[in-house]
Scaffold this active site. Structure first.
Site, PDB file in Angstrom:
ATOM      1  N   TYR A 145       0.914  -1.278   0.023  1.00 53.03           N
ATOM      2  CA  TYR A 145       0.210  -0.056   0.051  1.00 53.03           C
ATOM      3  C   TYR A 145       0.960   1.220   0.018  1.00 53.03           C
ATOM      4  O   TYR A 145       1.581   1.345   0.774  1.00 53.03           O
ATOM      5  CB  TYR A 145      -0.891  -0.058   1.116  1.00 53.03           C
ATOM      6  N   ASP A 230      -1.798  -6.435   9.205  1.00 51.51           N
ATOM      7  CA  ASP A 230      -2.666  -5.527   9.196  1.00 51.51           C
ATOM      8  C   ASP A 230      -4.005  -6.397   8.356  1.00 51.51           C
ATOM      9  O   ASP A 230      -3.722  -6.600   7.337  1.00 51.51           O
ATOM     10  CB  ASP A 230      -2.292  -4.517   8.229  1.00 51.51           C
ATOM     11  N   ILE A 232      -7.267  -5.130   8.032  1.00 55.68           N
ATOM     12  CA  ILE A 232      -8.469  -4.330   7.874  1.00 55.68           C
ATOM     13  C   ILE A 232      -9.587  -4.670   6.672  1.00 55.68           C
ATOM     14  O   ILE A 232     -10.442  -4.358   6.671  1.00 55.68           O
ATOM     15  CB  ILE A 232      -7.949  -2.800   7.696  1.00 55.68           C
ATOM     16  N   LYS A 272     -12.986  -0.539   6.014  1.00 54.79           N
ATOM     17  CA  LYS A 272     -13.180  -1.322   4.664  1.00 54.79           C
ATOM     18  C   LYS A 272     -14.189  -2.179   4.849  1.00 54.79           C
ATOM     19  O   LYS A 272     -15.350  -2.191   3.876  1.00 54.79           O
ATOM     20  CB  LYS A 272     -11.778  -2.062   4.477  1.00 54.79           C
TER      21      LYS A 272
END
Length: 473
Positions: A145, A230, A232, A272
């Protein structure tokens, strides 16, 4: 003397990345079906707008939480007054229960180990502050990202060393890539403090396999370092293989209470899965008491409001709603994903990496590059941005090592807008191919013309020499 501090004036924010530059161009000329139909369509925003109607329906049926009432009595004053930075207990309980539900209730979480933050960005940054000193490093699988260059490095001074992954195995993490990144960090005199992964992956849209997770556990155990997962996008997995959290691997290997488990940390948010980035709700989860204590103190710099916590605690505690939401949201994501993948393939001859999660596709446009370079990728990106009027994220902004890959988001727009995006790509590729064919024909003519001229010149010269030399013979 400068007016800004060195930190404020430094250029390590990453704002000059093509990821952010594309956003700037979009904001100058945003697409609107009625007001600006020729504007730029935003396909660089990983936002879930597919299931707002489900939440709006819940709010209509449950008006008290939004009105800050409980059993008919106002709790406005209670919520408006000072709250400490530990967060509302009922909200933390609702959050960990929701996290467990996403994982099929195969694992459970302790609300006392959850630290609330204003989104996943501060959750990741807080972990950097807790686990690493300026000049120390975290390893990240690439492509990753683009915002991590800002989130992890800008204020903390922590460095990122990419774990180079390849399309040859669908960008999966390998032992050799981990060791190479670790050794590369040491060549740069960087002490490695941990590994950070996104699972499901942003930008790949794939879930991390059990084999990869076990490999990572073995690696961090051997190096005595941390791992941050992570997660999410964990509620966006719409196809097999299903989502496997790193907490499940710890449980399967009976490592829940080991020293290693205290070096495993999770980041989560509702941005998200529920599509609520504007609510600014994130969290970090850790079994390490020192990390939880330090992160809780730091969370005083950025907490979701008490009103937000109260409203969402009521929504997430409604298990009938959460079960239906997760099921229906996955169906809608799968449909949208299929629209983009089949649309690109059938109308433009463009393939995507096979994926099963997230709000985006990892799109292969290597065949459209004029050369296998990142300069050619940048040229293609600019043409798509200004000619096709689509803002997509080039692979270079995600630190991909192979030019020609792009991230395209599909869940932040209506079906009509997505279909228009596919049409624009189709028209662009047709125009691009026509232009390329014309250029190739022109090049062939240029190459052929001198040879033809030379042949004719030689023939004329031969005839002339033969004619002129005849009397001499």
């Amino acid at each position: 003397m400068g007016l800004l501090s060195r930190k404020a004036a430094c250029n390590t924010h990453g704002q000059d990345s093509s990821y952010f530059l594309g956003w700037e161009e979009y904001e100058k000329n945003p697409y609107d079906e009625k007001k600006n139909p020729n504007g730029i369509i935003q396909m660089g925003l990983a936002e879930n707008q597919l299931s707002f109607d489900l939440m709006e329906s819940w709010l209509a049926k449950n008006p008290e939480p939004a009105a800050f009432k409980r059993d008919g009595e106002s709790v406005f004053r209670e919520l408006a007054l000072f709250q400490d930075y530990h967060g509302l207990p009922e909200f933390k309980k609702a959050m960990v229960d929701f996290m467990s539900e996403i994982r099929g209730n195969r694992v459970c979480f302790n609300p006392n180990n959850l630290v609330l933050t204003a989104g996943s960005t501060p959750a990741n940054e807080t972990l950097m502050f807790c686990l690493a000193n300026p000049g120390e490093a975290f390893l990240l699988p690439a492509p990753y990202y683009p915002g991590f260059d800002r989130d992890l490095k800008w204020r903390t001074g922590v460095e990122i060393v990419p774990i180079q992954c390849s399309s040859s195995n669908n960008f999966q993490i390998t032992e050799s890539a981990l060791e190479e990144a670790y050794n590369q960090a040491h060549k740069q005199n960087l002490k490695v403090k941990g590994v950070l992964i996104t699972n499901p992956s942003n930008p790949l849209g794939t879930t991390t396999t059990r084999e990869e997770l076990n490999l990572l556990i073995n690696f961090v155990d051997d190096k005595n370092i941390h791992i941050i997962s992570d997660e999410i996008y964990s509620g966006t997995v719409f196809d097999s293989p299903g989502f496997v959290s790193i907490t499940e691997i710890l449980q399967e290997r009976n490592l829940q209470n080991s020293d290693l488990s205290e070096r495993v940390h999770i980041v989560y948010s509702l941005s998200k899965d529920l599509g609520l980035p504007g609510f600014r709700v994130g969290a970090l989860y850790s079994n390490n008491e020192d990390v939880v204590s330090a992160a809780t103190k730091m969370s005083s710099f950025g907490l979701p409001s008490s009103q937000t916590q109260y409203l969402l605690s009521q929504m997430l505690s409604d298990k009938k709603f959460t079960s239906n939401y997760l099921k229906e949201n996955k169906i809608r994501l799968m449909k949208r994903h299929g629209m983009l993948v089949s649309g690109l393939k059938n109308s433009a001859g463009i393939n995507c990496l096979e994926s099963n999660a997230g709000l985006f596709c990892w799109v292969d446009m290597r065949h459209l590059l004029k050369s296998k370079t990142f300069d050619a990728e940048k040229d293609l990106w600019k043409r798509i941005l200004f000619e096709a009027k689509l803002n997509i994220s080039p692979g270079a902004s995600c630190h991909c090592t192979e030019p020609g890959w792009f991230r395209m988001c599909f869940a932040n727009m209506s079906e009509e807008t997505l279909n228009l995006s596919i049409t624009r790509i189709k028209d662009f590729v047709e125009s691009f191919n026509t232009e390329s064919n014309v250029n190739r024909r022109q090049q062939r003519r240029l190459l052929r013309s001198p040879r033809m001229g030379l042949t004719k010149w030689v023939m004329r010269l031969s005839a002339s020499v033969s004619h002129d030399s005849e009397p001499e013979r």
